[in-house]
Design a protein around this motif. Structure first.
Motif, PDB file in Angstrom:
ATOM      1  N   MET A   1       0.773  -1.724  -0.151  1.00  0.00           N
ATOM      2  CA  MET A   1      -0.419  -0.009   0.011  1.00  0.00           C
ATOM      3  C   MET A   1       0.858   1.238   0.216  1.00  0.00           C
ATOM      4  O   MET A   1       1.724   1.472   0.815  1.00  0.00           O
ATOM      5  CB  MET A   1      -1.613  -0.108   1.145  1.00  0.00           C
ATOM      6  N   PHE A   2       1.000   1.778  -1.295  1.00  0.00           N
ATOM      7  CA  PHE A   2       1.784   3.494  -1.153  1.00  0.00           C
ATOM      8  C   PHE A   2       0.950   4.255  -1.385  1.00  0.00           C
ATOM      9  O   PHE A   2       0.550   4.733  -2.516  1.00  0.00           O
ATOM     10  CB  PHE A   2       2.861   2.864  -2.112  1.00  0.00           C
ATOM     11  N   ALA A   3       0.984   4.981  -0.293  1.00  0.00           N
ATOM     12  CA  ALA A   3      -0.191   6.138   0.063  1.00  0.00           C
ATOM     13  C   ALA A   3       0.382   6.657  -0.838  1.00  0.00           C
ATOM     14  O   ALA A   3       1.256   7.040  -0.851  1.00  0.00           O
ATOM     15  CB  ALA A   3      -0.093   6.720   1.490  1.00  0.00           C
ATOM     16  N   LYS A   4       0.026   7.512  -2.251  1.00  0.00           N
ATOM     17  CA  LYS A   4       0.034   9.042  -2.475  1.00  0.00           C
ATOM     18  C   LYS A   4      -0.282  10.509  -1.717  1.00  0.00           C
ATOM     19  O   LYS A   4       0.169  11.926  -2.258  1.00  0.00           O
ATOM     20  CB  LYS A   4      -0.823   9.257  -3.591  1.00  0.00           C
ATOM     21  N   ILE A 236      11.191   8.695  -0.300  1.00  0.00           N
ATOM     22  CA  ILE A 236      10.375   9.425  -0.861  1.00  0.00           C
ATOM     23  C   ILE A 236      10.295  10.458  -0.819  1.00  0.00           C
ATOM     24  O   ILE A 236      11.451  10.785  -0.344  1.00  0.00           O
ATOM     25  CB  ILE A 236       8.640   8.876   0.851  1.00  0.00           C
ATOM     26  N   SER A 237      10.008  10.431  -2.195  1.00  0.00           N
ATOM     27  CA  SER A 237       9.569  12.011  -2.806  1.00  0.00           C
ATOM     28  C   SER A 237       7.855  12.312  -1.908  1.00  0.00           C
ATOM     29  O   SER A 237       7.305  11.551  -1.854  1.00  0.00           O
ATOM     30  CB  SER A 237       9.838  12.533  -3.666  1.00  0.00           C
ATOM     31  N   ASP A 253      12.250   3.133  -5.201  1.00  0.00           N
ATOM     32  CA  ASP A 253      11.982   1.738  -5.773  1.00  0.00           C
ATOM     33  C   ASP A 253      12.922   0.829  -4.661  1.00  0.00           C
ATOM     34  O   ASP A 253      12.929  -0.171  -4.732  1.00  0.00           O
ATOM     35  CB  ASP A 253      12.936   2.416  -7.659  1.00  0.00           C
ATOM     36  N   ALA A 254      13.423   2.148  -4.069  1.00  0.00           N
ATOM     37  CA  ALA A 254      14.641   0.706  -2.966  1.00  0.00           C
ATOM     38  C   ALA A 254      13.917   0.254  -1.647  1.00  0.00           C
ATOM     39  O   ALA A 254      14.182  -0.622  -1.781  1.00  0.00           O
ATOM     40  CB  ALA A 254      15.352   1.550  -2.053  1.00  0.00           C
ATOM     41  N   ILE A 255      12.503   1.310  -1.427  1.00  0.00           N
ATOM     42  CA  ILE A 255      11.597   0.801  -0.950  1.00  0.00           C
ATOM     43  C   ILE A 255      10.350   0.075  -1.977  1.00  0.00           C
ATOM     44  O   ILE A 255      10.196  -1.649  -0.759  1.00  0.00           O
ATOM     45  CB  ILE A 255      10.564   1.530  -0.183  1.00  0.00           C
ATOM     46  N   ALA A 259       9.707  -4.100  -0.146  1.00  0.00           N
ATOM     47  CA  ALA A 259       8.147  -4.703   0.258  1.00  0.00           C
ATOM     48  C   ALA A 259       7.983  -5.843  -0.882  1.00  0.00           C
ATOM     49  O   ALA A 259       7.404  -6.918  -0.531  1.00  0.00           O
ATOM     50  CB  ALA A 259       7.309  -4.416  -0.413  1.00  0.00           C
ATOM     51  N   PHE A 260       8.570  -5.745  -2.030  1.00  0.00           N
ATOM     52  CA  PHE A 260       8.758  -7.211  -3.356  1.00  0.00           C
ATOM     53  C   PHE A 260       9.498  -8.229  -2.892  1.00  0.00           C
ATOM     54  O   PHE A 260       8.969  -9.342  -2.663  1.00  0.00           O
ATOM     55  CB  PHE A 260       8.741  -7.159  -4.242  1.00  0.00           C
TER      56      PHE A 260
END
Length: 306
Positions: A1-4, A236-237, A253-255, A259-260
């Motif tokens: 779940m990657f919140a925007k 994050i940005s 992408d590292a996060i 997670a993957f």
């Protein structure tokens, strides 16, 4: 779940996760009635699953949904205009304001059962360590509905916006003027500033690297920072607004790769892995915000109000 997007609110005390999890299934999202504008309720985290919450790092992830009748205002307006025109033509009189309002209500009552329904959702997590709730939205209506639903489920759910002793706008302006953002942050590519005069003129600067002299010159003339794009390398940005809402979040992408790698595969496993990492990241970010802007503890707010 990657919140925007994220809105962080304070809680006076730890939340009883057991009580909340029990209440989720007792107040589910129901199909909106023929004469209802919308319905609102709890939803499973993944469609057709029996999992309504996830826990990780003293955080609880939940999801609410809204189902509403999609009755465009243009449809109502056109039907109203047609009916008014018929009355004026046939009866030779003007339709008054009150009569027109009553006619509009009747049309909505007639048209609503035929309207299509649409569903939207709002995710959030409660962090009992920092005593905050992070709602993955900046839409006031959805935040208010989520708050009311939490109150319905638990009887009460006091939460308050973040209150600071240091003005976010002033501190962000100071960062830019002195080129002195916190050590582990970098400025992003955008800054929105506003004139403090009555006309509230706003200027958006893009391509902010390196820091533009145009920005600092305007700040020296008294303009204030409304939002500033920032980057936390390998995390994050995001864009930080002067009300401390966090928008335009882009996860590094590292996060995502971590997670993957942590996931065992499948919807819930993927969600669990991403939530574990993102909740920790948001916790660290909140603790930094609390330090930079001197966010007041709930007890301090209560003492000042007394």
């Amino acid at each position: 779940m990657f919140a925007k997007n994220a809105t962080i609110l304070q809680l006076p005390e730890r939340v009883d996760f057991n009580a909340l999890e029990s209440a989720l299934t007792e107040f589910p999202l129901k199909e909106v009635g023929s004469q209802e504008a919308f319905s609102f309720g709890s939803m499973p985290l993944v469609r057709n699953s029996e999992t309504w919450s996830l826990r990780s790092n003293d955080c609880l992830l939940i999801r609410f949904g809204k189902e509403e009748k999609n009755l465009p205002s243009t449809v109502v307006r056109e039907a109203l205009e047609e009916k008014v025109a018929q009355i004026e033509l046939i009866e030779g009189r003007k339709v008054g304001r009150k009569e027109k309002a009553d006619m509009k209500d009747e049309l909505i009552f007639t048209l609503r059962p035929k309207a299509f329904t649409k569903r939207s959702d709002v995710w959030m997590h409660i962090d009992n360590m920092t005593k905050v709730i992070v709602i993955y939205s900046t839409t006031a209506t959805m935040i208010e509905l989520a708050f009311k639903h939490l109150q319905t489920m638990l009887g009460s759910f006091p939460m308050v916006p973040l209150q600071t002793q240091v003005s976010p706008s002033s501190l962000m302006a100071d960062w830019l003027q002195r080129n002195a953002v916190p050590a582990w942050l970098e400025t992003g590519s955008e800054c929105d500033i506003q004139d403090n005069s009555e006309d509230k003129a706003r200027i958006t600067f893009k391509a902010l690297e390196p820091l533009s002299e145009d920005v600092t010159r305007h700040l020296e003339q008294g303009m204030s920072v409304k939002s500033l794009a920032l980057r936390w390398p390998e995390k994050i940005s995001f864009t930080l607004h002067d009300d401390l809402t966090i928008r335009k979040i882009k996860w590094d992408d590292a996060i995502k790769e971590a997670a993957f790698n942590d996931s065992q595969g499948g919807g819930l496993s993927d969600l669990d892995a991403s939530f574990t990492l993102t909740s920790l990241t948001i916790r660290q970010l909140y603790m930094s915000l609390a330090s930079w802007f001197e966010i007041m503890e709930k007890t301090d707010i209560q003492e000042q109000a007394a």
